[in-house]
Write a protein that holds these residues in place. Structure first.
Motif, PDB file in Angstrom:
ATOM      1  N   GLY A  57       9.583   4.799  15.805  1.00  0.00           N
ATOM      2  CA  GLY A  57       9.527   3.959  14.347  1.00  0.00           C
ATOM      3  C   GLY A  57       8.508   3.113  14.204  1.00  0.00           C
ATOM      4  O   GLY A  57       8.597   2.096  13.580  1.00  0.00           O
ATOM      5  N   ALA A  58       7.078   3.580  14.802  1.00  0.00           N
ATOM      6  CA  ALA A  58       6.151   2.865  14.602  1.00  0.00           C
ATOM      7  C   ALA A  58       5.393   2.483  13.189  1.00  0.00           C
ATOM      8  O   ALA A  58       4.759   1.941  12.958  1.00  0.00           O
ATOM      9  N   SER A  59       5.765   3.413  12.375  1.00  0.00           N
ATOM     10  CA  SER A  59       5.279   3.479  11.126  1.00  0.00           C
ATOM     11  C   SER A  59       6.052   2.647  10.302  1.00  0.00           C
ATOM     12  O   SER A  59       5.714   2.333   9.006  1.00  0.00           O
ATOM     13  N   GLY A  60       7.062   2.220  10.718  1.00  0.00           N
ATOM     14  CA  GLY A  60       7.765   1.033   9.775  1.00  0.00           C
ATOM     15  C   GLY A  60       7.169  -0.152   9.689  1.00  0.00           C
ATOM     16  O   GLY A  60       6.370  -0.463  10.663  1.00  0.00           O
ATOM     17  N   ALA A  61       7.614  -1.119   8.890  1.00  0.00           N
ATOM     18  CA  ALA A  61       7.084  -2.378   8.736  1.00  0.00           C
ATOM     19  C   ALA A  61       7.021  -3.178  10.086  1.00  0.00           C
ATOM     20  O   ALA A  61       5.957  -3.699  10.692  1.00  0.00           O
ATOM     21  N   THR A  62       8.139  -3.385  10.847  1.00  0.00           N
ATOM     22  CA  THR A  62       8.171  -4.366  12.029  1.00  0.00           C
ATOM     23  C   THR A  62       7.357  -3.427  13.251  1.00  0.00           C
ATOM     24  O   THR A  62       6.904  -3.849  14.184  1.00  0.00           O
ATOM     25  N   GLY A 111      12.301   6.910   0.063  1.00  0.00           N
ATOM     26  CA  GLY A 111      11.500   8.288   0.003  1.00  0.00           C
ATOM     27  C   GLY A 111      10.567   8.474   1.065  1.00  0.00           C
ATOM     28  O   GLY A 111       9.666   9.387   1.236  1.00  0.00           O
ATOM     29  N   ARG A 112      10.724   7.397   1.838  1.00  0.00           N
ATOM     30  CA  ARG A 112       9.903   7.319   3.049  1.00  0.00           C
ATOM     31  C   ARG A 112       8.224   7.511   2.715  1.00  0.00           C
ATOM     32  O   ARG A 112       7.519   8.208   3.371  1.00  0.00           O
ATOM     33  N   ARG A 113       7.853   6.954   1.758  1.00  0.00           N
ATOM     34  CA  ARG A 113       6.637   6.909   1.329  1.00  0.00           C
ATOM     35  C   ARG A 113       5.798   5.501   1.701  1.00  0.00           C
ATOM     36  O   ARG A 113       4.387   5.566   1.570  1.00  0.00           O
ATOM     37  N   LEU A 114       6.282   4.733   2.359  1.00  0.00           N
ATOM     38  CA  LEU A 114       5.478   3.481   3.032  1.00  0.00           C
ATOM     39  C   LEU A 114       5.076   3.626   4.318  1.00  0.00           C
ATOM     40  O   LEU A 114       6.176   4.065   5.190  1.00  0.00           O
ATOM     41  N   PHE A 154      -3.992  -8.711  13.062  1.00  0.00           N
ATOM     42  CA  PHE A 154      -3.572  -7.820  12.010  1.00  0.00           C
ATOM     43  C   PHE A 154      -4.239  -7.297  10.791  1.00  0.00           C
ATOM     44  O   PHE A 154      -3.973  -7.019   9.761  1.00  0.00           O
ATOM     45  N   SER A 155      -5.578  -7.501  11.237  1.00  0.00           N
ATOM     46  CA  SER A 155      -6.675  -7.327  10.146  1.00  0.00           C
ATOM     47  C   SER A 155      -6.794  -5.700   9.657  1.00  0.00           C
ATOM     48  O   SER A 155      -7.026  -5.564   8.680  1.00  0.00           O
ATOM     49  N   SER A 156      -6.093  -4.956  10.312  1.00  0.00           N
ATOM     50  CA  SER A 156      -6.258  -3.468  10.091  1.00  0.00           C
ATOM     51  C   SER A 156      -4.588  -3.031   9.304  1.00  0.00           C
ATOM     52  O   SER A 156      -4.497  -1.876   8.929  1.00  0.00           O
ATOM     53  N   VAL A 157      -3.740  -3.956   9.318  1.00  0.00           N
ATOM     54  CA  VAL A 157      -2.434  -3.936   8.666  1.00  0.00           C
ATOM     55  C   VAL A 157      -2.558  -3.967   7.130  1.00  0.00           C
ATOM     56  O   VAL A 157      -2.955  -5.116   6.823  1.00  0.00           O
ATOM     57  N   GLU A 158      -2.494  -2.773   6.579  1.00  0.00           N
ATOM     58  CA  GLU A 158      -2.418  -3.238   5.016  1.00  0.00           C
ATOM     59  C   GLU A 158      -1.192  -3.289   4.446  1.00  0.00           C
ATOM     60  O   GLU A 158      -0.419  -2.235   4.689  1.00  0.00           O
ATOM     61  N   ALA A 159      -0.767  -4.043   3.703  1.00  0.00           N
ATOM     62  CA  ALA A 159       0.476  -4.318   3.130  1.00  0.00           C
ATOM     63  C   ALA A 159       0.514  -3.816   1.714  1.00  0.00           C
ATOM     64  O   ALA A 159      -0.265  -3.971   0.922  1.00  0.00           O
ATOM     65  N   ALA A 160       1.575  -3.069   1.243  1.00  0.00           N
ATOM     66  CA  ALA A 160       2.014  -2.597   0.027  1.00  0.00           C
ATOM     67  C   ALA A 160       2.609  -4.040  -0.889  1.00  0.00           C
ATOM     68  O   ALA A 160       3.330  -4.534  -0.407  1.00  0.00           O
ATOM     69  N   ARG A 161       1.981  -4.137  -2.100  1.00  0.00           N
ATOM     70  CA  ARG A 161       2.381  -5.230  -2.891  1.00  0.00           C
ATOM     71  C   ARG A 161       3.065  -4.557  -4.269  1.00  0.00           C
ATOM     72  O   ARG A 161       2.707  -3.575  -4.896  1.00  0.00           O
ATOM     73  N   TYR A 162       4.127  -5.327  -4.548  1.00  0.00           N
ATOM     74  CA  TYR A 162       5.128  -5.244  -5.622  1.00  0.00           C
ATOM     75  C   TYR A 162       5.359  -6.300  -6.594  1.00  0.00           C
ATOM     76  O   TYR A 162       5.370  -7.301  -5.911  1.00  0.00           O
ATOM     77  N   PRO A 163       5.445  -6.067  -7.919  1.00  0.00           N
ATOM     78  CA  PRO A 163       5.879  -7.190  -8.448  1.00  0.00           C
ATOM     79  C   PRO A 163       7.490  -7.208  -8.265  1.00  0.00           C
ATOM     80  O   PRO A 163       8.029  -6.370  -8.096  1.00  0.00           O
ATOM     81  N   GLY A 199       3.401  13.507   7.259  1.00  0.00           N
ATOM     82  CA  GLY A 199       2.714  12.564   6.558  1.00  0.00           C
ATOM     83  C   GLY A 199       1.979  11.411   6.938  1.00  0.00           C
ATOM     84  O   GLY A 199       1.141  10.895   6.467  1.00  0.00           O
ATOM     85  N   LYS A 200       2.812  10.716   7.876  1.00  0.00           N
ATOM     86  CA  LYS A 200       2.339   9.631   8.437  1.00  0.00           C
ATOM     87  C   LYS A 200       1.632   9.279   9.686  1.00  0.00           C
ATOM     88  O   LYS A 200       1.134   8.407  10.081  1.00  0.00           O
ATOM     89  N   LEU A 201       1.393  10.797  10.107  1.00  0.00           N
ATOM     90  CA  LEU A 201       0.738  10.640  11.453  1.00  0.00           C
ATOM     91  C   LEU A 201      -0.624   9.976  11.509  1.00  0.00           C
ATOM     92  O   LEU A 201      -1.081   9.493  12.507  1.00  0.00           O
TER      93      LEU A 201
END
Length: 319
Positions: free
Chosen positions: A145-150, A306-309, A284-293, A173-175
């Motif tokens: 589960g390395a593609s998850g947030a933690t 939907g496993r899009r993140l 963590f400079s390579s880690v990009e976080a998704a941002r939502y209002p 799609g996350k490979l």
């Protein structure tokens, strides 16, 4: 006027309601906090859908960061302090009253966005790398589960500490994204998973970090060398059964548990200190976080479902 995401019933993301709320004055041991950013955690979706039932109605969320606007009696904080917290239910709000106990002062060089991205997940990663298993340079680890947030944060941090990281995802799609997170990226559901893993770690991996649970647990045990360590942190697919006799015969240690139960008291200061240092050092400079209002919480939950993140996400409460 303050707003919050209120939950009246368990269900799909459509049950999340953006509402005006009244925020009172803080009582003894409390502060009123104007929240600048709010953490988004996978467990929020499990509270929402009833996997972990809540007393309803309630405001969702467990993690936030912002500025103290008022303090109650007996509080060692001042108006204007920048603070954050990891576990205090009710965080999906632009303003709230919260206990001062879990509050952590933010250093001037740590932004509210960095806090919302990394605090809770970073403390969980620290728990896995420093408390449940003391990671050593040269160890080979498998992160299920390395593609998850933690999982992303733990993988990147483990690499910085000198470990060889093999990361898995359940989504083809996350490979490509996972290849920038781990040294080697594998599809957990691929029929050649065991063969590819054997080529990367012929004697077995030293440690498995398990974020998926039931769907990958048997593969995780099989991937370990004799005398290795299984660290169970998450169970996105549900809890799995372990063969205690097999584990004992192979000398495999098992550790796990929640961050709230394992990282408390003086350990919070140690863990946050290490985490903030890692952020400053650019780990963590390579880690990009998704941002939502914050008002778009339903969309964020839909994207998780939907496993899009890939990697961490957070809310900005003022947008």
């Amino acid at each position: 006027m303050a707003h919050a995401i209120r939950l009246y019933e368990h269900g799909d993301p459509g049950v999340l309601n953006w509402e005006r709320v009244e925020v009172g004055e803080p009582g003894p041991g409390e502060v009123r906090l104007r929240q600048r950013a709010v953490g988004l955690n996978f467990v929020d979706t499990m509270f929402r859908d009833g996997t972990f039932p809540l007393t309803l109605p309630t405001v969702l969320g467990i993690e936030g960061t912002g500025t103290v606007e008022a303090v109650g009696p007996g509080v060692d904080h001042s108006v204007g302090d920048r603070v954050a917290y990891f576990y205090a239910p009710g965080s999906y709000a632009t303003e709230r009253v919260v206990s001062a106990v879990p509050l952590v002062r933010l250093p001037d060089d740590i932004s509210v966005e960095q806090s919302a991205t990394f605090l809770g997940k970073g403390l969980t990663a620290w728990m896995g790398l420093r408390l449940l298993h003391q990671i050593k340079a040269g160890e080979t680890i498998l992160v299920q589960g390395a593609s998850g947030a933690t999982g992303t944060i733990l993988s990147v941090w483990a690499k910085a500490l000198g470990a060889k990281v093999i990361g898995t995802t359940g989504s083809p799609g996350k490979l490509d994204s996972l290849s920038s997170i781990a040294d080697h990226a594998l599809l957990a559901s691929d029929g050649g998973f065991e063969r590819d893993l054997k080529n990367l770690a012929p004697e077995g991996v030293d440690v498995v970090y398990e974020f998926v649970g039931k769907a990958t647990l048997a593969k995780s045990v099989a991937a370990l060398r004799d005398g290795g360590a299984l660290v169970t942190i998450g169970a996105a697919s549900g809890s799995g059964e372990l063969d205690e006799g097999l584990l004992a015969a192979r000398g495999i240690s098992v550790s796990g548990g929640s961050t709230v139960r394992n990282v408390h008291g003086e350990l919070v200061g140690q863990a946050t200190g290490d985490l903030f240092s890692a952020i400053r050092d650019g780990v963590f400079s390579s880690v990009e976080a998704a941002r939502y209002p914050l008002r778009a919480a339903a969309q964020a939950h839909e994207d998780i479902r939907g496993r899009r993140l890939v990697g961490p996400s957070y809310f900005i409460s003022s947008e």
